[in-house]
Write an enzyme that holds these catalytic residues in place. Structure first.
Site, PDB file in Angstrom:
ATOM      1  CG  ASP A 174      39.647  53.545 -14.506  1.00 22.99           C
ATOM      2  OD1 ASP A 174      40.581  52.875 -15.003  1.00 22.99           O
ATOM      3  OD2 ASP A 174      38.837  53.083 -13.683  1.00 22.99           O
ATOM      4  NE  ARG A 183      50.266  49.841 -15.812  1.00 27.54           N
ATOM      5  CZ  ARG A 183      50.379  49.004 -14.786  1.00 27.54           C
ATOM      6  NH1 ARG A 183      51.570  48.720 -14.292  1.00 27.54           N
ATOM      7  NH2 ARG A 183      49.318  48.455 -14.246  1.00 27.54           N
ATOM      8  NE  ARG A 189      37.369  44.413 -20.044  1.00 29.75           N
ATOM      9  CZ  ARG A 189      36.349  45.249 -20.202  1.00 29.75           C
ATOM     10  NH1 ARG A 189      35.832  45.424 -21.405  1.00 29.75           N
ATOM     11  NH2 ARG A 189      35.840  45.911 -19.194  1.00 29.75           N
ATOM     12  NE  ARG A 228      40.564  41.729 -14.458  1.00 31.24           N
ATOM     13  CZ  ARG A 228      41.234  42.604 -15.175  1.00 31.24           C
ATOM     14  NH1 ARG A 228      42.530  42.702 -15.077  1.00 31.24           N
ATOM     15  NH2 ARG A 228      40.599  43.418 -15.996  1.00 31.24           N
ATOM     16  CB  CYS A 285      44.165  54.974 -19.090  1.00 32.70           C
ATOM     17  SG  CYS A 285      42.515  54.432 -19.550  1.00 32.70           S
TER      18      CYS A 285
END
Length: 324
Positions: free
Chosen positions: A82, A129, A151, A157, A248
């Site tokens: 982060d 990514r 998110r 999740r 990031c």
């Protein structure tokens, strides 16, 4: 150093509290002082926007750094992935402890592996990514998947899978290990399939840059928790990220492996990098291997060199908007 409790600044999430608690125990051992956790809410914790939309870089870090600079905490613990790649002059990265497993993992319905997911499987991740590499792998191996932006914390999740809203979600192995939920992993993604984020699995212990005797003493104590091999690896990975001028939240993966000769002495380091479009239609993936860098500057140079090669092969055009 006094016997007064040291104040550790941490995000409030279950994962942040778990990893900060582990660091607090280690710091207490090396300093002989109690460590209290100071919970701090960051912009990344309260915003519901996608990380890529709010900039990604620094959204989980700025509030912790501000608390450090105001003297409200003595040191802070971050997930190293982060951290923005530029280090503020007023703060020092006092320790990078030994890295956890850097891989990404799948938590899927019916305990399936990635390659066993049904046709049209919906896979949740908030990471461009991960999307880029999963979609690229699917394209080249005849898999039919849909990556869905999500998110939320680990519970949120994994909840999407448990409720049947998604077939699978992608998470970091390190995070699940640290909160004791690694048994929920249904597949570990090989780094040959998905390269992790630069610095993934590593923690960063940050404090003020030694303007007082107390700061200097704390820096020296925290340095005992530093793992030199982890530090050199993540320095090379983050140098690659910086040289690509990417934040990031950009679709950049990087991993520096330390290669041992005869299973014993670490002699070489292999740095791999990847950049891709989120739909997986185009990837630039390169690697370089050489002696383990002996200095910070050497690790930085290795990352820059690989980034230069990737840019020469068109990496810049695959990243979308550059991070400012």
């Amino acid at each position: 150093m006094s016997d007064k409790a040291l104040r550790l600044g941490t995000r409030r999430s279950k994962l942040a509290m778990a990893q900060s608690g582990q660091v607090a125990d280690a710091v207490s051992q090396v300093t002989g002082r109690p460590v209290e956790l100071v919970e701090i809410t960051t912009y990344g914790d309260v915003s519901r926007e996608a990380l890529a939309q709010i900039g990604g870089t620094g959204v989980f870090v700025t509030a912790l750094r501000d608390a450090l600079l105001r003297g409200e905490v003595d040191f802070a613990v971050h997930s190293l992935k982060d951290l923005p790649t530029t280090q503020p002059a007023e703060l020092v990265l006092a320790a990078v402890p030994e890295r956890e497993d850097p891989r990404d993992v799948i938590v899927a319905r019916d305990a399936r592996k990635f390659t066993d997911l049904p046709r049209g499987a919906r896979i949740g991740t908030g990471s461009p990514r991960r999307m880029a590499q999963l979609n690229a792998y699917a394209r080249t191996h005849g898999l039919d998947i849909e990556t869905v932006p999500i998110r939320g914390n680990v519970d949120t999740r994994i909840g999407y899978v448990r409720k049947g809203e998604l077939d699978a979600v992608v998470l970091a192995a390190a995070g699940l290990n640290r909160i004791g939920r690694s048994e929920e992993v249904t597949d570990f993604l090989s780094v040959d399939t998905v390269l992790p984020a630069p610095g993934q699995g590593a923690l960063a212990i940050e404090c003020r840059a030694g303007h007082t005797a107390q700061d200097a003493a704390l820096i020296a104590a925290l340095a005992e928790l530093d793992d030199p091999f982890t530090r050199v690896a993540v320095t090379a990975e983050r140098s690659l990220l910086a040289a690509l001028e990417a934040g990031c939240s950009a679709p950049v993966g990087a991993l520096a492996d330390l290669l041992a000769a005869d299973g014993q002495i670490v002699k070489e380091m292999r740095l791999r990098g990847v950049v891709g479009t989120t739909d997986g239609s185009a990837l630039v993936q390169l690697s370089t291997t050489g002696p383990v860098p002996e200095t910070h500057e050497g690790a930085v140079a290795l990352g820059r060199e690989l980034a230069t090669e990737m840019l020469a092969q068109g990496a810049a055009g695959l990243m979308g908007e550059r991070a400012q």
